[in-house]
Design an enzyme around this catalytic site. Structure first.
Site, short mmCIF file in Angstrom:
data_model
loop_
_atom_site.label_atom_id
_atom_site.label_comp_id
_atom_site.label_asym_id
_atom_site.label_seq_id
_atom_site.Cartn_x
_atom_site.Cartn_y
_atom_site.Cartn_z
N GLY A 1 45.81 47.04 36.71
CA GLY A 1 44.50 47.12 37.38
C GLY A 1 44.14 48.53 37.81
N ASP B 1 54.68 36.67 36.70
CA ASP B 1 53.40 36.15 37.18
C ASP B 1 53.57 35.80 38.66
N LEU C 1 49.90 44.48 44.44
CA LEU C 1 48.48 44.72 44.16
C LEU C 1 47.88 43.61 43.28
N ALA D 1 46.18 40.36 42.03
CA ALA D 1 45.29 39.36 42.64
C ALA D 1 44.23 38.93 41.65
N SER E 1 40.94 39.29 41.85
CA SER E 1 40.33 40.23 42.80
C SER E 1 38.81 40.18 42.84
N THR F 1 42.49 43.10 52.65
CA THR F 1 41.13 43.51 52.31
C THR F 1 40.13 43.34 53.45
N GLU G 1 37.39 42.07 53.07
CA GLU G 1 36.76 40.76 52.89
C GLU G 1 37.22 39.78 53.97
N TYR H 1 38.21 33.77 48.13
CA TYR H 1 39.02 34.99 47.98
C TYR H 1 39.46 35.49 49.35
N LYS I 1 43.23 35.71 50.88
CA LYS I 1 43.80 37.01 51.27
C LYS I 1 44.24 37.00 52.73
N HIS J 1 37.03 50.14 47.33
CA HIS J 1 37.30 51.43 46.70
C HIS J 1 37.13 51.29 45.19
N ARG K 1 37.26 51.14 37.49
CA ARG K 1 36.86 49.88 38.11
C ARG K 1 36.40 48.91 37.03
P1 NAP Z 1 42.14 44.76 39.69
O1 NAP Z 1 41.75 46.01 38.98
O2 NAP Z 1 41.35 43.52 39.48
O3 NAP Z 1 43.68 44.47 39.34
C1 NAP Z 1 44.27 43.23 39.62
C2 NAP Z 1 45.62 43.17 38.95
O4 NAP Z 1 46.24 41.90 39.29
C3 NAP Z 1 45.58 43.23 37.41
O5 NAP Z 1 46.62 44.05 36.97
C4 NAP Z 1 45.85 41.78 37.01
O6 NAP Z 1 46.48 41.68 35.76
C5 NAP Z 1 46.82 41.37 38.10
N1 NAP Z 1 46.97 39.91 38.23
C6 NAP Z 1 46.01 39.00 38.41
N2 NAP Z 1 46.54 37.77 38.48
C7 NAP Z 1 47.87 37.91 38.35
C8 NAP Z 1 48.96 37.00 38.33
N3 NAP Z 1 48.79 35.67 38.45
N4 NAP Z 1 50.20 37.50 38.17
C9 NAP Z 1 50.40 38.83 38.00
N5 NAP Z 1 49.41 39.74 38.00
C10 NAP Z 1 48.16 39.28 38.18
O7 NAP Z 1 42.17 45.01 41.28
P2 NAP Z 1 42.23 46.38 42.11
O8 NAP Z 1 40.84 46.80 42.42
O9 NAP Z 1 43.18 47.32 41.47
O10 NAP Z 1 42.83 45.86 43.49
C11 NAP Z 1 44.24 45.84 43.71
C12 NAP Z 1 44.54 44.90 44.87
O11 NAP Z 1 43.86 45.35 46.04
C13 NAP Z 1 44.08 43.46 44.67
O12 NAP Z 1 45.02 42.63 45.30
C14 NAP Z 1 42.75 43.38 45.39
O13 NAP Z 1 42.49 42.06 45.80
C15 NAP Z 1 43.04 44.30 46.57
N6 NAP Z 1 41.89 44.99 47.15
C16 NAP Z 1 41.04 45.69 46.36
C17 NAP Z 1 39.99 46.40 46.93
C18 NAP Z 1 39.03 47.19 46.09
O14 NAP Z 1 37.93 47.51 46.58
N7 NAP Z 1 39.39 47.58 44.87
C19 NAP Z 1 39.81 46.38 48.33
C20 NAP Z 1 40.74 45.68 49.10
C21 NAP Z 1 41.78 44.99 48.51
P3 NAP Z 1 45.70 41.37 34.37
O15 NAP Z 1 45.49 42.72 33.76
O16 NAP Z 1 46.67 40.53 33.64
O17 NAP Z 1 44.43 40.66 34.73
O1 G4F Z 2 31.38 44.93 43.88
P1 G4F Z 2 31.52 43.58 44.49
O2 G4F Z 2 31.70 42.45 43.55
O3 G4F Z 2 32.69 43.70 45.54
P2 G4F Z 2 33.09 42.85 46.84
O4 G4F Z 2 32.60 41.45 46.77
O5 G4F Z 2 32.70 43.64 48.04
O6 G4F Z 2 34.68 42.79 46.69
C1 G4F Z 2 35.44 43.97 46.39
O7 G4F Z 2 35.80 44.60 47.60
C2 G4F Z 2 36.69 43.83 48.44
C3 G4F Z 2 36.95 44.68 49.69
O8 G4F Z 2 35.93 44.46 50.63
C4 G4F Z 2 37.96 43.55 47.67
F1 G4F Z 2 38.83 42.86 48.44
C5 G4F Z 2 37.64 42.74 46.42
O9 G4F Z 2 38.83 42.56 45.66
C6 G4F Z 2 36.65 43.55 45.56
O10 G4F Z 2 37.31 44.70 45.10
O11 G4F Z 2 30.22 43.26 45.37
C7 G4F Z 2 29.77 44.14 46.38
C8 G4F Z 2 28.44 43.65 46.91
C9 G4F Z 2 28.39 42.17 47.30
O12 G4F Z 2 27.73 42.02 48.51
C10 G4F Z 2 27.58 41.52 46.19
O13 G4F Z 2 26.86 40.36 46.59
O14 G4F Z 2 27.45 43.82 45.90
C11 G4F Z 2 26.64 42.66 45.87
N1 G4F Z 2 26.03 42.55 44.54
C12 G4F Z 2 24.69 42.59 44.30
N2 G4F Z 2 24.45 42.40 42.99
C13 G4F Z 2 26.66 42.34 43.38
C14 G4F Z 2 25.66 42.27 42.40
N3 G4F Z 2 27.96 42.26 43.09
C15 G4F Z 2 28.32 42.09 41.79
N4 G4F Z 2 29.63 42.04 41.48
N5 G4F Z 2 27.37 41.98 40.79
C16 G4F Z 2 26.02 42.06 41.04
O15 G4F Z 2 25.21 41.96 40.15
#
Ligand code: NAP
Ligand code: G4F
Length: 345
Positions: free
Chosen positions: A11, A56, A78, A80, A82, A123, A125, A147, A151, A177, A182
């Site tokens: 990811g 897994d 990490l 999820a 996600s 998170t 969230e 979600y 979490k 982030h 992404r």
């Molecule tokens: P991401 O790009 O969606 O990566 C998720 C990873 O989890 C992928 O490698 C995916 O593998 C793996 N995965 C999903 N289901 C699995 C399973 N059953 N067993 C093993 N691996 C599995 O997410 P990210 O943005 O890097 O986020 C990393 C972590 O931080 C996540 O837990 C997310 O919920 C959390 N988080 C993210 C944010 C954010 O804004 N990015 C904020 C707060 C928390 P595949 O390639 O096989 O799908």
């Molecule tokens: O980019 P999003 O899908 O991210 P969201 O829901 O904030 O979640 C991300 O951040 C979390 C941390 O707060 C992580 F835990 C989670 O794993 C993930 O990385 O949506 C952001 C916002 C939402 O309010 C959504 O309703 O954008 C709004 N939005 C508006 N139009 C949309 C869209 N989101 C998506 N994905 N697609 C749209 O067309």
């Protein structure tokens, strides 16, 4: 030399964390799911430096094996499901991976090496229907999606294993982030990808849901550094990682288009709101209710003071710089796509 085990290595965060740990001399092990087509995702460019283990989060046996093989000193969870929107479509799978999966991994650690240090990807969230602004480590939680609920379980089970078994286990409550890596279903990358396609004339319009939603957006590269810092302290604890700035989705759209050279003008309200390219008069952004969520998180704004003080964590990449990097990256990718399709025609 230390050994690190990363779940979710393919990811966004897994890739930046792998780069960081490799640069610090760690042996990096990563768990990967078996797929019909082998896909290293975001770590394709460093796949030769990583030791992959098929496992897994829903299969505790595979996690025990991963712990035994890696002999990990540090474990970063990490992995999820996600994507928040998908959690309404797959609530059970989301809970199995994001909630029970954490218990599976903590048990695997407890059984094989209780001295290993553990990081849980919690998170913002979990704050959901926010109980105060800004949010910090003591803000009450109120998750608004399957979600977020899953979490929150992962967050509390991490705390519980720390208190019950004295594990060195930390939760990082990370706010949104983003980066050039992404996934394209998340709103930021969806916007930068569409802005680039519209610029090159291969997409007409970007359709979005709730543009009033506010997020505290930082760059993934800065945030993985905080994960590592959390595991280098004397005592384990939980930390909020955020920028302390919040912006609407609409503002993100404006800035992204600005970096492609397109000046946007807004007209209309609510579901009739449209974004017009000032120079051509064409509608290039509109609202599609299909992207609205059953329950929304309206505003996230994090206070990272505890992390700044104790971890000495500081973000390096500003919001504007992050959007610029994402747009430039997508312009390059789309240009390559256009060139290839011209060559094939
Ligand atoms: P991401 O790009 O969606 O990566 C998720 C990873 O989890 C992928 O490698 C995916 O593998 C793996 N995965 C999903 N289901 C699995 C399973 N059953 N067993 C093993 N691996 C599995 O997410 P990210 O943005 O890097 O986020 C990393 C972590 O931080 C996540 O837990 C997310 O919920 C959390 N988080 C993210 C944010 C954010 O804004 N990015 C904020 C707060 C928390 P595949 O390639 O096989 O799908
Ligand atoms: O980019 P999003 O899908 O991210 P969201 O829901 O904030 O979640 C991300 O951040 C979390 C941390 O707060 C992580 F835990 C989670 O794993 C993930 O990385 O949506 C952001 C916002 C939402 O309010 C959504 O309703 O954008 C709004 N939005 C508006 N139009 C949309 C869209 N989101 C998506 N994905 N697609 C749209 O067309």
């Amino acid at each position: 030399m230390k050994n690190a085990l990363i779940t979710g290595i393919t990811g966004q965060d897994g890739s930046y964390l792998s780069e960081l740990l490799l640069s610090k001399g760690y042996n990096v092990y990563g768990i990967m799911r078996r797929k019909s087509v082998v896909d290293f995702g975001n770590v394709e460019h460093i796949k030769d430096k990583i030791n992959f283990i098929y496992a897994d989060m829903t299969d505790i046996v595979s996690l025990v094996n991963a712990m035994k093989i890696s002999k990990a000193d540090e474990v970063y969870n990490l992995a999820a499901q996600s994507f928040v929107a998908t959690s309404w479509e797959q609530p059970v799978a989301t809970a199995e991976i994001n909630a029970l999966g954490v218990t599976n991994l903590l048990e695997a650690i407890k059984i094989t090496n209780p001295n290993a240090r553990f990081y849980q990807a919690s998170t913002s969230e979990m704050f959901g229907l926010v109980q105060e602004i800004p949010q910090c480590e003591t803000t009450p939680f109120y998750p608004r999606s399957p979600y977020g609920v899953a979490k929150l379980y992962g967050h509390w089970i991490t705390k519980n294993y720390r208190e019950s078994y004295n594990l060195y286990a930390c939760s990082g409550i990370l706010f949104n982030h983003e980066s050039e890596r992404r996934g394209k279903e998340f709103v930021t990358r969806k916007i930068t990808d569409a802005a680039a396609r519209i610029k090159f004339g291969i997409q007409d319009c970007l359709e979005l849901g709730n543009m009033d939603s506010k997020r505290d957006w930082g760059h993934s590269k800065d945030y993985v550094n905080a994960m590592w810092l959390m595991l280098q302290q004397e005592t384990p604890d939980d930390y909020v990682i955020a920028t302390n700035e919040t912006r609407t989705v609409r503002e993100f759209v404006e800035i992204a288009f600005k970096y492609t050279g397109i000046d946007l003008e807004w007209k209309g309200k609510e579901i009739d709101e449209i974004g017009i390219d000032k120079s051509t008069g064409k509608t290039i952004v509109k609202v599609n209710p299909k992207f609205f969520r059953p329950a929304e998180v309206d505003i996230l704004l994090g206070n990272p003071q505890k992390a700044e003080k104790i971890l000495k964590w500081k973000r390096e990449i500003s919001f504007d710089e992050m959007v610029k990097r994402m747009v430039e990256n997508d312009l390059t990718l789309v240009e390559q796509e256009v060139r290839i399709s011209e060559l094939n025609n």
